[in-house]
Write an enzyme that holds these catalytic residues in place. Structure first.
Site, short mmCIF file in Angstrom:
data_model
loop_
_atom_site.label_atom_id
_atom_site.label_comp_id
_atom_site.label_asym_id
_atom_site.label_seq_id
_atom_site.Cartn_x
_atom_site.Cartn_y
_atom_site.Cartn_z
N LEU A 269 12.79 -46.64 114.34
CA LEU A 269 13.83 -47.16 115.23
C LEU A 269 15.19 -46.98 114.57
CD1 LEU A 269 12.79 -50.56 116.90
CD2 LEU A 269 13.09 -48.33 117.97
N CYS A 279 8.05 -30.29 113.31
CA CYS A 279 7.00 -30.86 114.18
C CYS A 279 7.52 -31.41 115.50
CB CYS A 279 6.26 -31.96 113.43
SG CYS A 279 5.24 -31.30 112.12
N LYS A 339 15.74 -34.29 107.20
CA LYS A 339 15.65 -35.72 106.87
C LYS A 339 15.70 -35.84 105.35
CE LYS A 339 10.70 -36.16 106.35
NZ LYS A 339 9.51 -36.92 106.63
C1 UDX Z 1 6.47 -35.95 111.70
C2 UDX Z 1 5.48 -37.11 111.93
O1 UDX Z 1 6.06 -38.33 111.43
C3 UDX Z 1 4.16 -36.83 111.22
O2 UDX Z 1 3.23 -37.86 111.52
C4 UDX Z 1 3.63 -35.49 111.73
O3 UDX Z 1 2.43 -35.15 111.06
C5 UDX Z 1 4.66 -34.38 111.51
O4 UDX Z 1 5.89 -34.74 112.14
P1 UDX Z 1 8.09 -35.14 109.73
O5 UDX Z 1 8.49 -34.03 110.64
O6 UDX Z 1 7.77 -34.83 108.31
O7 UDX Z 1 6.78 -35.89 110.31
O8 UDX Z 1 9.28 -36.19 109.72
P2 UDX Z 1 9.56 -37.69 110.20
O9 UDX Z 1 9.67 -38.57 109.02
O10 UDX Z 1 8.63 -38.10 111.26
O11 UDX Z 1 11.03 -37.50 110.82
C6 UDX Z 1 11.27 -36.60 111.89
C7 UDX Z 1 12.71 -36.61 112.30
O12 UDX Z 1 13.06 -37.84 112.93
C8 UDX Z 1 13.71 -36.45 111.14
O13 UDX Z 1 14.74 -35.57 111.57
C9 UDX Z 1 14.25 -37.84 110.91
O14 UDX Z 1 15.56 -37.85 110.38
C10 UDX Z 1 14.22 -38.40 112.33
N1 UDX Z 1 14.08 -39.86 112.39
C11 UDX Z 1 12.94 -40.46 111.93
C12 UDX Z 1 15.10 -40.63 112.95
O15 UDX Z 1 16.13 -40.10 113.38
N2 UDX Z 1 14.91 -41.98 113.04
C13 UDX Z 1 13.79 -42.62 112.60
O16 UDX Z 1 13.72 -43.84 112.73
C14 UDX Z 1 12.78 -41.84 112.02
#
Ligand code: UDX
Length: 470
Positions: A269, A279, A339
């Protein structure tokens, strides 16, 4: 258990190293000779915590590498397919690597094997793999196809693998379920966690993890639906952040209040500049399209994607509000990875924003703790330079932008930042700083879903005079 992992990308390499850590004999196959040679020497192509340790423990012992899929298949009972499923031209998952690997596996099968999809694939892929097996002369009883989706996040991939919330096994025969139970037994019976040299348990992890056994199609859907739901949570809070900006509320307070409801939960959130990575963007597109192929219009996903795109545009509007015109401005950018905690720049919102800034005529001085090498080639002959620290990047800049949630950015010395910048302007796309502290330090500070911090004119004039004197 003798295990083959086909594909040594993110998922394949982490899975192979973790299966070896559980005590299995693992052969990892890939067709990239250079990569294989590097892995055999212990060099890791990705920035991933704990992976070097695992490779060091098991490399050339119970974890070996080969360029021959048939050799890996013949030596193993469980064959995990972990090759890439990139988006095709129309956004559908391109399954050509899965198909060609399936054909190779079919040609090599000499006794019963379980073929397990670990790559994220659309529902029904298992049926296609079965079809390829039959076309290549194999009959039922010689193989099973199962789905065992992976939920690891980049940056914490090893602990996500070894300490998962759940292990999903989608399999349609008792025999294949039994093989997968055996693969994960050291985790589900807890024996791995009591080993003295086990990878340390993260605070929030519950061990032993539960195993959820479903049909193969349900397991395929669990993966796409989980990623789509998490992306929806991010877009939801970003949309709420926009409402907060309009009404003068604070999204961090709203998030705290919402997240305390255990039905909602506070994770995923965090408002920001939208999700990126290898992904979420591709899986949402693919899920949307596969649902449509089967006659379901999942329109909610269109909105999730539209909010995500709009979030970058809103951020750029904020930068314009802070700088007025972009042309000729010197902008310090902190963060290029999609990220924090990774060197991955695939579908990074930070990269997209830098590209827009460059198009707008800014010169960009960038710093990222891990992703600069990967980012460099994305901006050929453009007005961007890279520095080795945040303080070097901000020197003499018109403003500092925070685009990736690296922890070290939140710990920067703000007095040093202020004296290094030409103007004390920060546009924070990840809410890394406390607006109250920014106010006390006389920054002009824009963030996401929170009121802007703009010191009154008198304070600013005094600060500028002070700076001129020093
Ligand atoms: C994701 C899924 O979490 C994982 O379960 C799946 O197997 C692969 O895809 P990942 O792509 O490594 O993992 O990154 P994640 O930590 O999920 O973040 C994805 C994106 O969302 C990032 O750009 C991050 O900055 C963004 N994000 C994440 C937000 O903007 N807010 C959040 O609260 C969480």
């Amino acid at each position: 258990m003798r295990i083959a992992v086909i594909g040594s990308g993110y998922v394949g390499l982490v899975a192979a190293a973790c299966f070896a850590e559980l005590g299995h004999h693992v052969i990892c196959a890939d067709n990239d000779e250079k990569k294989l040679a590097a892995l055999r020497r212990g060099e890791i192509p990705i920035h991933e915590e704990l992976l070097p340790e695992l490779l060091e423990r098991h490399r050339n012992k119970n974890l070996t590498f080969t360029n021959s899929v048939p050799d890996a298949v013949r030596a193993s009972l469980a064959i995990f397919i972990a090759v890439g499923t990139p988006p095709g031209e129309d956004g559908e998952a391109d399954l050509s690597f899965v198909e060609s690997v399936s054909r190779e596996i079919a040609g090599a099968i000499d006794e019963y094997k379980v073929i397990i999809e670990k790559s994220t694939v659309p529902v029904y892929t298992n049926e296609w793999i079965k079809h390829v097996m039959s076309l290549n002369g194999l009959s039922h009883g010689e193989f099973d196809v199962a789905s065992n989706p992976e939920f690891l996040r980049e940056g914490t991939a090893v602990t996500d693998f070894l300490f998962p919330d759940r292990i999903v096994v989608g399999a349609d025969t008792v025999r294949s379920v039994d093989v997968l139970r055996e693969v994960y037994r050291p985790m589900t019976d807890g024996s791995y966690y009591s080993r003295p040299n086990a990878i340390p348990q993260p605070d929030a992890a519950k061990v032993p993890p539960q195993m959820i056994v479903t049909s193969t199609k349900s397991a395929e859907l669990i993966k796409h639906a989980s990623n789509a739901f998490l992306a929806m949570k991010i877009s939801f809070i970003n949309a709420v952040a926009n409402v907060c900006e309009s009404v003068g509320a604070d999204v961090e307070q709203v998030k705290e209040g919402m997240g305390a409801d255990s039905r909602i939960g506070s994770r995923f959130l965090n408002p920001g500049i939208g999700y990126g990575g290898s992904c979420f963007p591709k899986d949402l597109q693919a899920f949307r399209l596969v649902a449509r192929d089967f006659g379901c219009e999942f329109r909610l996903l269109d909105e999730v994607m539209a909010i995500n795109e709009e979030q970058r545009q809103r951020f750029l509007r904020k930068v314009r509000r802070a700088l007025w015109t972009l042309s000729g401005k010197r902008v310090a950018v902190l963060g290029l990875a999609f990220k924090g905690g990774t060197d991955d720049v695939r579908e990074s919102p930070a990269v997209a924003i830098v590209q827009s800034l460059l198009q707008g005529g800014c010169s960009v001085i960038a710093y990222d703790p891990a992703a600069m090498d990967r980012a460099r080639h994305l901006f050929p002959n453009q007005a961007i330079t890279f520095e080795n620290s945040a303080y070097d990047a901000i020197a003499g800049a018109d403003a500092m932008l925070v685009l990736t949630e690296w922890e070290e950015f939140g710990a920067l010395d703000l007095d040093r930042i202020k004296s290094g910048l030409k103007y004390p302007i920060i546009v924070d796309g990840r809410n890394m700083f406390d607006p109250e502290i920014m106010r006390q330090k006389d920054f002009i500070y824009y963030s996401i879903g929170r009121p802007d911090v703009v010191p009154d004119k008198k304070t600013r004039v005094a600060a500028a005079a002070q700076k001129t004197r020093t």
